[in-house]
Write a protein that holds these residues in place. Structure first.
Motif, PDB file in Angstrom:
ATOM      1  N   UNK A  66       2.364   9.989  -0.888  1.00 16.63           N
ATOM      2  CA  UNK A  66       3.019  10.300   0.382  1.00 16.63           C
ATOM      3  C   UNK A  66       4.103  11.342   0.421  1.00 16.63           C
ATOM      4  N   UNK A  67       5.008  11.205  -0.775  1.00 17.99           N
ATOM      5  CA  UNK A  67       5.890  12.105  -0.755  1.00 17.99           C
ATOM      6  C   UNK A  67       5.513  13.557  -1.088  1.00 17.99           C
TER       7      UNK A  67
ATOM      8  N   UNK B 282       0.855  -1.256   0.117  1.00 17.20           N
ATOM      9  CA  UNK B 282       0.141   0.092   0.179  1.00 17.20           C
ATOM     10  C   UNK B 282       0.942   1.054  -0.008  1.00 17.20           C
ATOM     11  N   UNK B 283       1.801   1.119   0.854  1.00 18.47           N
ATOM     12  CA  UNK B 283       2.804   2.423   0.968  1.00 18.47           C
ATOM     13  C   UNK B 283       3.675   2.794  -0.328  1.00 18.47           C
ATOM     14  N   UNK B 284       4.079   1.552  -0.920  1.00 12.65           N
ATOM     15  CA  UNK B 284       4.995   1.519  -1.988  1.00 12.65           C
ATOM     16  C   UNK B 284       4.162   2.097  -3.119  1.00 12.65           C
ATOM     17  N   UNK B 285       2.698   1.482  -3.578  1.00 14.75           N
ATOM     18  CA  UNK B 285       2.322   1.924  -4.563  1.00 14.75           C
ATOM     19  C   UNK B 285       1.600   3.347  -4.495  1.00 14.75           C
TER      20      UNK B 285
ATOM     21  N   UNK C 285       1.276  -3.879   9.588  1.00 16.31           N
ATOM     22  CA  UNK C 285       2.573  -4.379   9.536  1.00 16.31           C
ATOM     23  C   UNK C 285       3.333  -4.681   8.568  1.00 16.31           C
ATOM     24  N   UNK C 286       2.766  -5.478   7.668  1.00 13.99           N
ATOM     25  CA  UNK C 286       3.242  -5.849   6.293  1.00 13.99           C
ATOM     26  C   UNK C 286       3.801  -4.746   5.522  1.00 13.99           C
ATOM     27  N   UNK C 287       2.807  -3.689   5.324  1.00 15.75           N
ATOM     28  CA  UNK C 287       3.166  -2.488   4.818  1.00 15.75           C
ATOM     29  C   UNK C 287       4.052  -1.885   5.215  1.00 15.75           C
ATOM     30  N   UNK C 288       4.436  -1.877   6.394  1.00 13.06           N
ATOM     31  CA  UNK C 288       5.458  -0.749   6.991  1.00 13.06           C
ATOM     32  C   UNK C 288       6.695  -1.678   6.798  1.00 13.06           C
ATOM     33  N   UNK C 289       6.584  -3.003   7.052  1.00 17.33           N
ATOM     34  CA  UNK C 289       8.110  -3.590   6.590  1.00 17.33           C
ATOM     35  C   UNK C 289       8.334  -3.613   5.223  1.00 17.33           C
ATOM     36  N   UNK C 290       7.521  -3.869   4.402  1.00 16.17           N
ATOM     37  CA  UNK C 290       7.500  -3.984   3.123  1.00 16.17           C
ATOM     38  C   UNK C 290       8.055  -2.607   2.576  1.00 16.17           C
ATOM     39  N   UNK C 291       7.641  -1.486   2.957  1.00 19.20           N
ATOM     40  CA  UNK C 291       8.190  -0.246   2.667  1.00 19.20           C
ATOM     41  C   UNK C 291       9.767  -0.197   2.742  1.00 19.20           C
ATOM     42  N   UNK C 292       9.955  -0.809   3.859  1.00 25.28           N
ATOM     43  CA  UNK C 292      11.726  -0.795   4.391  1.00 25.28           C
ATOM     44  C   UNK C 292      12.351  -1.797   3.427  1.00 25.28           C
TER      45      UNK C 292
ATOM     46  N   UNK D  60       7.419   8.480  10.402  1.00 22.24           N
ATOM     47  CA  UNK D  60       7.776   9.638   9.601  1.00 22.24           C
ATOM     48  C   UNK D  60       8.943   9.036   8.753  1.00 22.24           C
ATOM     49  N   UNK D  61       9.322   7.921   8.803  1.00 25.26           N
ATOM     50  CA  UNK D  61      10.308   7.272   7.730  1.00 25.26           C
ATOM     51  C   UNK D  61       9.629   6.873   6.695  1.00 25.26           C
ATOM     52  N   UNK D  62       8.518   6.824   6.501  1.00 27.77           N
ATOM     53  CA  UNK D  62       7.719   6.013   5.367  1.00 27.77           C
ATOM     54  C   UNK D  62       7.995   6.925   4.055  1.00 27.77           C
ATOM     55  N   UNK D  63       7.927   8.348   4.086  1.00 31.52           N
ATOM     56  CA  UNK D  63       8.326   9.038   2.859  1.00 31.52           C
ATOM     57  C   UNK D  63       9.694   8.715   2.466  1.00 31.52           C
TER      58      UNK D  63
END
Length: 260
Positions: free
Chosen positions: A99-100, A91-94, A163-170, A254-257
């Protein structure tokens, strides 16, 4: 950390008009210019249920009047859960561009995924309703338990997706790993076979939390009220999972962007 995550969650929920609109538009865009529209999802799922039902129902020696409603409820609900987690992992990647560029609440993108798949679930659920009409409702008293079961089901899918979205973004390899794990989970979870079918290896079901999660929504539909153990496991997953998801979200929000 909790306060930051809860604030983001509250802001995301209050922006419900945005994520419901985006989720619905994504479903419509997939089937633009199609006369049947999103009901192609229903047709596709109906063909899968019919095919698997005839083959496995014959192999397992099942009565179709019992097995088809069981299979339909299992596949429709499992597909919703699997898609929520898989799509939630990216979700965050797509949504990296949004987000940016805009200071929007981050969990809004996870809620968008959940809403989109609930829309798909509503279309596929037509199959379950049709089979219940054809073969009859087994237990009218158990049927209302589907509503609280669905709430527990979706809330569990949401914290896992968070959790999956957060870890996958990293870690960008994680979505492929999650997809593989969900495929494995499909085979060890009683989706196309009954939980009682594994006699010698019943521990596979007994120690599988996804089996209880599926049972909490499938049971009321096939006339079997979920047991206290099922409610205990699924609610316990909420009690354990949500604090972890909020803690991780608050810690890395705050690190997601920068990650996407």
């Amino acid at each position: 950390m909790f306060n930051l995550a809860i604030a983001d969650l509250m802001q995301s929920i209050t922006s419900w008009r945005l994520w419901t609109l985006l989720g619905w538009l994504e479903v419509r865009q997939r089937y633009a210019r199609s006369r049947v529209g999103p009901f192609w999802l229903t047709i596709s799922m109906g063909v899968i249920i019919g095919s698997i039902g005839v083959v496995y129902g014959t192999l397992f020696g099942q009565q179709m009047s019992e097995y088809l409603p069981f299979l339909a409820a299992s596949l429709v609900m499992w597909n919703a859960f699997a898609q929520m987690v898989q799509e939630g992992s990216v979700a965050y990647i797509n949504s990296g561009t949004y987000i940016r560029q805009a200071a929007t609440p981050k969990l809004i993108f996870e809620l968008q995924v959940i809403w989109r798949n609930l829309t798909v679930l509503a279309h596929n659920f037509v199959i379950v309703v049709l089979l219940l009409v054809v073969f009859g409702v087994k237990n009218w008293e158990a049927l209302p338990l589907f509503i609280p079961g669905l709430i527990v089901y979706v809330l569990n899918a949401l914290w896992i997706a968070m959790i999956a979205g957060l870890l996958s973004a990293r870690f960008r390899d994680l979505p492929q790993i999650i997809s593989a794990l969900i495929q494995i989970a499909f085979y060890v979870t009683p989706v196309i076979y009954r939980p009682t079918s594994l006699k010698r290896f019943s521990f596979i079901v007994d120690w599988n939390p996804l089996a209880y999660l599926l049972d909490v929504v499938r049971g009321p539909l096939i006339g079997q009220p979920p047991s206290l153990l099922t409610w205990g496991v699924t609610v316990g997953m909420l009690v354990i999972g949500w604090p972890i998801a909020l803690l991780m979200t608050g810690r890395f929000l705050k690190r997601i962007p920068y990650w996407v």
